[in-house]
Design an enzyme around this catalytic site. Structure first.
Site, PDB file in Angstrom:
ATOM      1  N   CYS A  56       1.543 -37.828 -37.745  1.00 38.73           N
ATOM      2  CA  CYS A  56       1.680 -36.372 -37.601  1.00 38.73           C
ATOM      3  C   CYS A  56       0.300 -35.718 -37.492  1.00 38.73           C
ATOM      4  CB  CYS A  56       2.424 -35.774 -38.789  1.00 38.73           C
ATOM      5  SG  CYS A  56       4.085 -36.419 -38.987  1.00 38.73           S
ATOM      6  N   ARG A 139      10.786 -36.642 -34.666  1.00 39.25           N
ATOM      7  CA  ARG A 139       9.849 -35.917 -33.793  1.00 39.25           C
ATOM      8  C   ARG A 139      10.641 -35.354 -32.612  1.00 39.25           C
ATOM      9  NH1 ARG A 139       5.051 -37.542 -36.042  1.00 39.25           N
ATOM     10  NH2 ARG A 139       5.280 -39.519 -37.137  1.00 39.25           N
TER      11      ARG A 139
HETATM   12  C1  BEZ Z   1       3.353 -40.486 -39.933  1.00 36.65           C
HETATM   13  O1  BEZ Z   1       2.392 -41.225 -40.028  1.00 36.65           O
HETATM   14  O2  BEZ Z   1       3.283 -39.350 -39.462  1.00 36.65           O
HETATM   15  C2  BEZ Z   1       4.692 -41.012 -40.360  1.00 36.65           C
HETATM   16  C3  BEZ Z   1       4.978 -42.347 -40.181  1.00 36.65           C
HETATM   17  C4  BEZ Z   1       6.204 -42.836 -40.600  1.00 36.65           C
HETATM   18  C5  BEZ Z   1       7.111 -41.983 -41.208  1.00 36.65           C
HETATM   19  C6  BEZ Z   1       6.830 -40.649 -41.361  1.00 36.65           C
HETATM   20  C7  BEZ Z   1       5.607 -40.146 -40.941  1.00 36.65           C
END
Ligand code: BEZ
Length: 239
Positions: A56, A139
């Site tokens: 994110c 997402r």
């Molecule tokens: C992230 O790194 O944004 C992420 C990765 C896996 C699950 C949720 C967020």
């Protein structure tokens, strides 16, 4: 109180062609009234799983860095996650002060980031998909046009960072289709030939095959024409 998403709560989601569901929200840029505050411009409403997570963070740096490019195409950005306002503020400050990604640093996120602790908006937009996570939004990317109609939706799983060049390409392609009454073929980018709407009668089909000046017809149903990149950019980009 039940706070996890159940299967039935997320089965309703806006579809392409629907009016964007309305909501009021608190954001890092003040309160918004969605989509009414964005009438007359395009808006990309996107969700991310959580603040202070690496994928994110890479996405926010990339999107914030591209924000002026989207704004020039008459498009605003609005983010959302199931976190509170103070978490959002702290995360955006950390991004600006400490995180460098792909050569981008000191990046200030100026677009609104919605707090959605109650999950109300995430559920309204089908951003919660319990098979993937019951507490984090996937997402999702909603493209909403100036009349508040949902025009395209892309979903990615939690582990996959989005391709923002593709999001920009899709925006410009839809704006081009609207402005020039054409369609755009696979992998189209401004400057490539565009698709002319299908012939609706035998007469038009015949004419398409004989008019070789403007059109390039592979067959009566598959005709392309040139569309100058500058002509597109003049129409869709703000000067
Ligand atoms: C992230 O790194 O944004 C992420 C990765 C896996 C699950 C949720 C967020």
């Amino acid at each position: 109180m039940e706070t996890l998403a159940t299967e039935t709560e997320v089965t309703s989601m806006p579809r392409i062609g629907d009016e964007a569901p309305k909501f009021k929200a608190v954001t890092t840029q003040g309160d918004i009234n969605f989509p009414d505050d964005y009438k007359g411009e395009w808006v990309i409403l996107f969700s991310h799983p959580a603040d202070f997570t690496p994928v994110c963070t890479s996405e926010f740096i990339t999107f914030a860095n591209l924000e002026s490019k989207f704004n020039k195409a008459n498009c605003k950005l609005v983010g959302l996650s199931i976190d509170g306002l103070y978490s959002h503020i702290a995360w955006l400050r950390t991004i600006k002060d400490k995180i460098e990604f792909n050569g981008m640093k000191n990046v200030e996120v100026k677009f609104p980031l919605i707090e959605d602790i109650s999950m109300e908006i995430a559920k309204k937009y089908g951003m919660l998909q319990p098979g993937e996570s019951k507490t984090q939004a996937v997402r999702a990317v909603f493209f909403i046009d100036p009349k508040s109609t949902v025009r395209a939706i892309i979903y990615y799983p939690l582990s996959l960072g989005r391709n923002f060049d593709e999001i920009y390409r899709a925006l410009i392609a839809m704006q081009t289709a609207d402005a020039f009454n054409v369609a755009t073929p696979a992998d189209w980018n401004p400057g490539d030939d565009v698709i002319v709407s299908p012939a609706g009668s035998c007469g038009v089909a015949e004419e398409r095959m004989t008019n070789t000046d403007e059109l390039d017809c592979k067959d009566w149903f598959f005709c392309t024409k040139k569309l100058d990149k500058d002509e597109i950019l003049k129409k869709v980009l703000k000067s």
